[in-house]
Write an enzyme that holds these catalytic residues in place. Structure first.
Site, PDB file in Angstrom:
ATOM      1  N   ASP A 127     -12.438  -6.422  -1.929  1.00 28.98           N
ATOM      2  CA  ASP A 127     -12.334  -6.550  -0.475  1.00 28.98           C
ATOM      3  C   ASP A 127     -13.692  -7.011   0.043  1.00 28.98           C
ATOM      4  O   ASP A 127     -14.722  -6.497  -0.397  1.00 28.98           O
ATOM      5  CB  ASP A 127     -12.001  -5.196   0.172  1.00 28.98           C
ATOM      6  CG  ASP A 127     -10.714  -4.597  -0.380  1.00 28.98           C
ATOM      7  OD1 ASP A 127      -9.829  -5.380  -0.770  1.00 28.98           O
ATOM      8  OD2 ASP A 127     -10.605  -3.357  -0.426  1.00 28.98           O
TER       9      ASP A 127
ATOM     10  N   ASP B 221       0.860  -1.180   0.000  1.00 31.42           N
ATOM     11  CA  ASP B 221       0.000   0.000   0.000  1.00 31.42           C
ATOM     12  C   ASP B 221       0.894   1.227   0.000  1.00 31.42           C
ATOM     13  O   ASP B 221       1.857   1.305   0.762  1.00 31.42           O
ATOM     14  CB  ASP B 221      -0.892   0.000   1.243  1.00 31.42           C
ATOM     15  CG  ASP B 221      -1.853  -1.177   1.231  1.00 31.42           C
ATOM     16  OD1 ASP B 221      -2.273  -1.585   0.133  1.00 31.42           O
ATOM     17  OD2 ASP B 221      -2.182  -1.703   2.314  1.00 31.42           O
TER      18      ASP B 221
END
Lengths: 194, 243
Positions: B121, B2
């Site tokens: 997700d 990330d």
């Protein structure tokens, strides 16, 4: 510094090939100018995308005539290798005819595209100096060249196919050496040293 | 990894972010250590993001010699084009594709399915798995497998599935959900969220039938070394590339 000319005919991403050479200290020139290409010391012929569109792009710049006439070492990569063959089932178009092979679509029943790391074997060409049998390289393709007399490396996906072809001053690889880690870097270095 | 404002970050369930280093330096290290592919997800929430992400893709492409995926805010063919021209091999889409599924069809038609990764997700609810947006903060009411099925039909070439229930816990991947997904869909499946030790990777491949497994934190902080992990998987008779 050694110089390499990369044929840039609008077919896909050529930045990765240029960066891979830069990491080896090799300056690469991107061009679609047939004069420049005819006078090059070494030529890389990359390609990503659709065969019919790519052949049209080559023809529009006269490169379909120039590439088969090159006398310097030439390395075709991925679609570049397929376009160096006689014919491809992708769009049913004729290629440059440097290799007499026909490019076929992978049969149904296996995942297409063949994408990811796979091993190469039966390797036999200066391009693979210091590369071990069963080394892993990175592939992304939906069409393949069957094994033939010009095959200098094989891989297996559903059946055995040509991972590399070689004839006279023309080398070609189905995989992406610029994305194949240390093994790929060795193969590019071997091409520079040809 | 990330990425936020040009730095690699790591948190638990996308919260409490910690700095984990320079993404290009980390990428070069992982490529050298034997990572097979890298994934960069930009979680910066500013308008500058588009430019910084293209710059990151270009820097990474210059530094490493393995394939990599870039995502985070890709919402149009133009967004993807910039990233692919900067040297990314694939782009991942998430929220924008949930809001406008045609995006997947457009990307697949323009660049080919091999370039298009669906990142999804999800959290497990009483009635099944539900798709979440923005790192697990926004519920959608959309059922996971229905959404993945539509995405695959539209041309997604790969699924990057993160279980928000497992992410950051280091207790292993969501193997049951992975197994269901790998049985229902024919595109490559990447397991994400929950890696804590080497055995978890073997479980994702054997129990979850995943094609690949992704981890971040345990690599960033050196808890698991990639060469050791690959040797371990090789010893478990899982096909891996040992360089």
């Amino acid at each position: 510094m050694k110089r390499v000319t990369i044929i840039d005919y609008g077919a896909g991403n050529v930045a990765s090939v240029k960066y891979a050479l830069a990491r080896m200290g090799v300056e690469a020139e991107l061009t679609s100018d047939s004069d420049v290409i005819l006078n090059a010391e070494k030529v890389i012929f990359p390609g990503v995308g659709h065969a019919a569109a790519a052949m049209q792009a080559l023809q529009s710049k006269g490169l379909d005539l120039v590439i088969p006439r090159l006398k310097c070492p030439v390395l075709g990569i991925c679609l570049g290798m397929q376009l160096m063959c006689n014919h491809t089932e992708e769009g049913e178009v004729d290629g440059l005819g440097i290799f007499s092979e026909k490019v076929l679509r992978f049969n149904k029943g296996i995942k297409v595209p063949h994408m990811g790391w796979n091993t190469i074997f039966k390797i036999s060409a200066p391009l693979f100096d210091a590369v071990s049998e069963h080394s892993s390289v990175y592939f992304v393709h939906s069409y393949y060249v069957p094994l033939s007399e010009n095959t200098v490396a094989a891989s297996y996906y559903g059946s055995a196919f040509s991972a590399a072809l070689q004839k006279d001053n023309f080398d070609a690889v189905q995989f992406h050496p610029e994305k194949s880690g240390a093994v790929g870097a060795q193969i590019l270095q071997n091409f520079i040293d040809l | 990894m990330d990425v936020m404002n040009g730095r690699t970050v790591k948190g638990v369930n996308f919260l409490n972010l910690r700095d984990a280093g320079d993404p290009v330096e980390l990428a070069a290290r992982y490529a050298l250590e034997g990572a097979d592919e890298l994934v960069f997800l930009d979680i910066t929430a500013t308008h500058e993001k588009r430019k910084t992400l293209a710059k990151l893709a270009s820097s990474v492409a210059q530094a490493i010699n393995i394939p990599f995926t870039v995502g985070g805010g890709v919402a149009s063919v133009e967004d993807a084009l910039v990233l692919l021209h900067s040297g990314a091999d694939k782009v991942s889409v998430n929220s924008a594709a949930v809001r406008r599924p045609e995006l997947i069809s457009e990307l697949a038609a323009r660049f080919g399915s091999q370039c298009v990764v669906l990142a999804v997700d999800a959290r497990q609810k009483e009635n099944g798995w539900e798709v979440y947006l923005n790192g697990g903060r926004i519920a959608t009411g959309i059922e996971l497998f229905t959404w993945v099925g539509e995405a695959v039909d539209r041309g997604a070439g790969e699924i990057l599935f993160t279980s928000m229930d497992h992410d950051g816990t280091r207790n292993g991947f969501a193997n049951e959900a992975l197994l269901e997904m790998s049985q229902r869909f024919t595109v490559p499946l990447i397991a994400s969220g929950g890696a804590g030790k080497m055995e978890h990777f073997a479980d994702a491949f054997i129990k979850g039938k995943a094609d690949a497994a992704l981890a971040a934190g345990i690599f960033h902080y050196g808890e698991v070394a990639i060469p050791d992990l690959k040797q371990y998987l090789f010893n478990q008779k899982i096909p891996v590339r040992i360089s």
